[in-house]
Design a protein around this motif. Structure first.
Motif, PDB file in Angstrom:
ATOM      1  N   GLN A  47       0.551  -1.193  -0.163  1.00 11.25           N
ATOM      2  CA  GLN A  47      -0.778   0.044   0.288  1.00 11.25           C
ATOM      3  C   GLN A  47       1.067   1.084  -0.276  1.00 11.25           C
ATOM      4  N   LYS A  48       2.150   1.250  -0.258  1.00  9.12           N
ATOM      5  CA  LYS A  48       2.810   2.451  -0.687  1.00  9.12           C
ATOM      6  C   LYS A  48       3.515   2.486  -1.944  1.00  9.12           C
ATOM      7  N   SER A  49       3.363   3.676  -2.787  1.00 10.88           N
ATOM      8  CA  SER A  49       3.986   3.823  -4.024  1.00 10.88           C
ATOM      9  C   SER A  49       4.735   4.466  -4.207  1.00 10.88           C
ATOM     10  N   ARG A  50       5.463   4.517  -5.130  1.00 12.35           N
ATOM     11  CA  ARG A  50       6.623   5.855  -5.195  1.00 12.35           C
ATOM     12  C   ARG A  50       6.406   5.174  -6.899  1.00 12.35           C
ATOM     13  N   THR A  51       5.973   6.825  -7.297  1.00 18.80           N
ATOM     14  CA  THR A  51       6.075   6.955  -8.511  1.00 18.80           C
ATOM     15  C   THR A  51       8.448   8.224  -9.024  1.00 18.80           C
ATOM     16  N   VAL A  52       8.361   7.407 -10.628  1.00 17.92           N
ATOM     17  CA  VAL A  52       9.285   8.500 -11.296  1.00 17.92           C
ATOM     18  C   VAL A  52       8.799   8.362 -12.499  1.00 17.92           C
ATOM     19  N   THR A  53       9.802  10.072 -13.117  1.00 25.28           N
ATOM     20  CA  THR A  53       8.840  10.196 -14.322  1.00 25.28           C
ATOM     21  C   THR A  53      10.462   9.342 -15.276  1.00 25.28           C
ATOM     22  N   CYS A 121      10.687  -8.932  -6.404  1.00 27.31           N
ATOM     23  CA  CYS A 121      11.543  -9.816  -7.681  1.00 27.31           C
ATOM     24  C   CYS A 121      11.578 -10.133  -8.584  1.00 27.31           C
ATOM     25  N   ALA A 122      10.034 -10.932  -8.193  1.00 28.20           N
ATOM     26  CA  ALA A 122       9.033 -11.106  -9.578  1.00 28.20           C
ATOM     27  C   ALA A 122       8.675  -9.757 -10.650  1.00 28.20           C
ATOM     28  N   LEU A 123       8.776  -9.013 -10.216  1.00 26.52           N
ATOM     29  CA  LEU A 123       8.500  -7.784 -11.170  1.00 26.52           C
ATOM     30  C   LEU A 123      10.022  -7.909 -11.932  1.00 26.52           C
ATOM     31  N   LYS A 124      10.610  -7.468 -11.576  1.00 28.29           N
ATOM     32  CA  LYS A 124      12.255  -7.225 -11.598  1.00 28.29           C
ATOM     33  C   LYS A 124      12.869  -8.240 -12.933  1.00 28.29           C
ATOM     34  N   ALA A 125      11.939  -9.784 -12.735  1.00 21.91           N
ATOM     35  CA  ALA A 125      12.260 -10.243 -13.074  1.00 21.91           C
ATOM     36  C   ALA A 125      11.696 -10.373 -14.863  1.00 21.91           C
ATOM     37  N   ALA A 126      10.597 -10.133 -14.779  1.00 22.29           N
ATOM     38  CA  ALA A 126       9.555  -9.527 -15.817  1.00 22.29           C
ATOM     39  C   ALA A 126      10.131  -8.172 -16.722  1.00 22.29           C
ATOM     40  N   THR A 127      10.022  -7.462 -15.599  1.00 24.95           N
ATOM     41  CA  THR A 127      10.480  -5.597 -16.277  1.00 24.95           C
ATOM     42  C   THR A 127      11.791  -5.102 -16.795  1.00 24.95           C
ATOM     43  N   GLY A 128      12.751  -6.100 -16.003  1.00 27.01           N
ATOM     44  CA  GLY A 128      14.287  -5.403 -15.947  1.00 27.01           C
ATOM     45  C   GLY A 128      13.890  -4.306 -14.751  1.00 27.01           C
ATOM     46  N   SER A 129      15.237  -3.425 -16.090  1.00 24.85           N
ATOM     47  CA  SER A 129      15.328  -1.918 -15.243  1.00 24.85           C
ATOM     48  C   SER A 129      14.108  -1.010 -15.292  1.00 24.85           C
ATOM     49  N   VAL A 130      12.917  -1.190 -15.841  1.00 24.06           N
ATOM     50  CA  VAL A 130      12.504  -0.303 -15.897  1.00 24.06           C
ATOM     51  C   VAL A 130      11.236  -0.050 -14.480  1.00 24.06           C
ATOM     52  N   PHE A 131      11.184  -0.952 -13.813  1.00 23.09           N
ATOM     53  CA  PHE A 131      10.514  -0.540 -12.822  1.00 23.09           C
ATOM     54  C   PHE A 131      11.048  -0.791 -11.571  1.00 23.09           C
ATOM     55  N   ASP A 132      12.562  -0.751 -11.323  1.00 24.59           N
ATOM     56  CA  ASP A 132      13.366  -0.843 -11.047  1.00 24.59           C
ATOM     57  C   ASP A 132      14.158   0.458 -10.488  1.00 24.59           C
ATOM     58  N   PHE A 133      13.581   1.332  -9.300  1.00 20.02           N
ATOM     59  CA  PHE A 133      13.766   2.390  -8.651  1.00 20.02           C
ATOM     60  C   PHE A 133      12.839   2.464  -7.177  1.00 20.02           C
TER      61      PHE A 133
END
Length: 133
Positions: A47-53, A121-133
């Motif tokens: 329930q905590k969000s982080r957003t980048v451009t 971990c599953a997010l990073k495995a599926a999307t690489g560095s795109v959502f790695d922040f």
């Protein structure tokens, strides 16, 4: 009479040159707009969000790995569902559901993407560095 023929030919040449050059200018302008890619990326976990451009062409924005993320998106022409970092990653079966979304434009086209996965971990495995922040 010779002078009027030369003047007539000169006018025709100018009109022809303008007709040839104007479409080239118009297409060059539209290509510039097509190159713009600006995305708002959000990751929500517990329930905590982080957003980048993220802006590509050239890579910039608040994303800490903007160049890597842009390169990965360029390889799939901005199609998030086709992201494949190519690095097999073994993730635990830990259940810490994480969701990610992208909104904005990719090369002038609207983008809307959402995914929910079992853990970061599953997010990073599926999307690489795109959502790695």
């Amino acid at each position: 009479m010779t002078d009027s023929r030369l003047l007539g030919r000169g006018a025709v040449s100018i009109v022809f040159a303008a007709a040839v050059l104007v479409p080239g200018v118009a297409s060059a302008t539209s290509d510039d707009g097509a190159g713009q890619s600006t995305l708002k990326l959000t990751v929500t976990e517990s329930q905590k969000s982080r957003t980048v451009t993220l802006t590509c062409d050239p890579a910039s924005g608040e994303h800490p790995r903007a160049s890597d993320a842009c390169e990965e998106l360029q390889q799939v022409d901005g199609k998030f569902e086709r992201l494949d970092p190519g690095e097999p990653k073994t993730c635990t079966k830990e259940s810490r559901q994480v969701s990610a979304s992208a909104e904005g434009t990719w090369r002038g086209q609207p983008v809307g993407y959402q995914v929910k996965l079992a853990n970061p971990c599953a997010l990073k495995a599926a999307t690489g560095s795109v959502f790695d922040f």
